[in-house]
Design an enzyme around this catalytic site. Sequence first.
Site, PDB file in Angstrom:
ATOM      1  N   GLU A   1       4.791  -4.874   7.174  1.00  0.00           N
ATOM      2  CA  GLU A   1       4.111  -3.954   7.883  1.00  0.00           C
ATOM      3  C   GLU A   1       4.483  -3.501   9.339  1.00  0.00           C
ATOM      4  O   GLU A   1       4.668  -2.513  10.001  1.00  0.00           O
ATOM      5  CB  GLU A   1       2.679  -3.928   7.967  1.00  0.00           C
ATOM      6  CG  GLU A   1       1.942  -3.895   6.548  1.00  0.00           C
ATOM      7  CD  GLU A   1       1.704  -5.327   5.864  1.00  0.00           C
ATOM      8  OE1 GLU A   1       2.822  -6.187   6.125  1.00  0.00           O
ATOM      9  OE2 GLU A   1       1.007  -5.301   4.825  1.00  0.00           O
TER      10      GLU A   1
ATOM     11  N   GLY B   1       0.528  -4.900   0.952  1.00  0.00           N
ATOM     12  CA  GLY B   1      -0.608  -4.858   0.278  1.00  0.00           C
ATOM     13  C   GLY B   1      -0.385  -5.470  -1.207  1.00  0.00           C
ATOM     14  O   GLY B   1      -1.333  -6.323  -1.594  1.00  0.00           O
TER      15      GLY B   1
ATOM     16  N   ALA C   1       0.831  -1.205   0.021  1.00  0.00           N
ATOM     17  CA  ALA C   1       0.051  -0.137  -0.034  1.00  0.00           C
ATOM     18  C   ALA C   1       1.018   1.405  -0.117  1.00  0.00           C
ATOM     19  O   ALA C   1       1.990   1.040   0.474  1.00  0.00           O
ATOM     20  CB  ALA C   1      -0.944  -0.062   1.194  1.00  0.00           C
TER      21      ALA C   1
ATOM     22  N   GLU D   1      -0.579  -8.979  -0.403  1.00  0.00           N
ATOM     23  CA  GLU D   1      -2.253  -9.524  -0.145  1.00  0.00           C
ATOM     24  C   GLU D   1      -3.046  -9.237  -1.368  1.00  0.00           C
ATOM     25  O   GLU D   1      -3.961 -10.308  -1.432  1.00  0.00           O
ATOM     26  CB  GLU D   1      -2.556  -8.392   0.904  1.00  0.00           C
ATOM     27  CG  GLU D   1      -1.890  -8.429   2.280  1.00  0.00           C
ATOM     28  CD  GLU D   1      -2.184  -7.399   3.212  1.00  0.00           C
ATOM     29  OE1 GLU D   1      -1.880  -6.082   2.779  1.00  0.00           O
ATOM     30  OE2 GLU D   1      -2.717  -7.497   4.293  1.00  0.00           O
TER      31      GLU D   1
END
Length: 258
Positions: A132, A109, A65, A112
């Site tokens: 993260e 992300g 992200a 993910e």
Amino acid sequence: MAYELIELDRDGRVATLRLNRPKALNALNAEMMSEVARALAELEADDGIGCVILTGSDKAFAAGADIKEMVDDNYLDIYKTDRFEQNHCSIERFRKPIIAAVSGYALGGGCEIAMMCDFIIASNTAKFGQPEINLGVIPGIGGTQRLARAIGKAKAMDLCLTGRMMDAAEAEHSGLVARVVPVDDLMDTARGAANKIAGHSQPANMILKEVIDAGYELTLREGIRFERRMFQSLFATEDQKEGMNAFIEKRKPHFKHR
Ligand code: CAA
């Protein structure tokens, strides 16, 4: 409307959706993910498309992200916008088969959204991780749940708690990726798999992925019952007759609902 941060190519019944923000290693910002969601809606509605490949560049599938976009968010900002739900999760809601073709970094992300796809084909240069924890947070788009289910608690804890990266060989041994191929063969391999899938009966493909995914949320008994009902439902399709008759007649099936 044209896309700025992704590229969308169609080749026969296969569409390739390429994340294209090279300067940021394909970090998933809101604009890019809204384009991904828009493209998937377009492909879902397109009867000419039977399978999708989600990919990035040789260097990065996606490095996570977009940290710069969320650094100043406070709790209410991130809670109220539910930043990742609507667009990122369009991948998990996509009903046709979707393959992640991963080269380079698939972090945070990026890992993910690769896991939201039906399966991952990785190049030998792929690196997976949920780093993260290094940013003072935890995965927020399903990483803790999907990774643990894919590779087991021990390795998921190791990766998430240390923030280390896992190379393609380890990812394959662990069950995260379906196949590892040399980087130059990645897209040909993904297209080969996608073409094969896109040649099957579309309702059978869609029901198949729905049944396998449902298994993650059901007991074994419920999952088997759901599978049986869905198996039975496919006998309402012309493609079941065509597929079975083609076998008996020793010819290739010509599925009507592709
Ligand atoms: N967000 C925003 N920008 C990113 C980014 C990210 N996740 N990852 C890389 N970039 C940017 C860098 O800031 C840099 O931009 P500038 O040139 O403007 O400085 C550019 O991409 C190139 O990155 P690096 O210079 O860092 O490249 P490198 O080859 O030295 O390192 C890397 C590559 C190891 C992948 C490193 O970029 C990195 O660690 N990235 C962050 C990985 C990460 O922490 N991902 C998790 C994000 S949080 C998340 O995903 C939360 C969630 O679950 C919802």
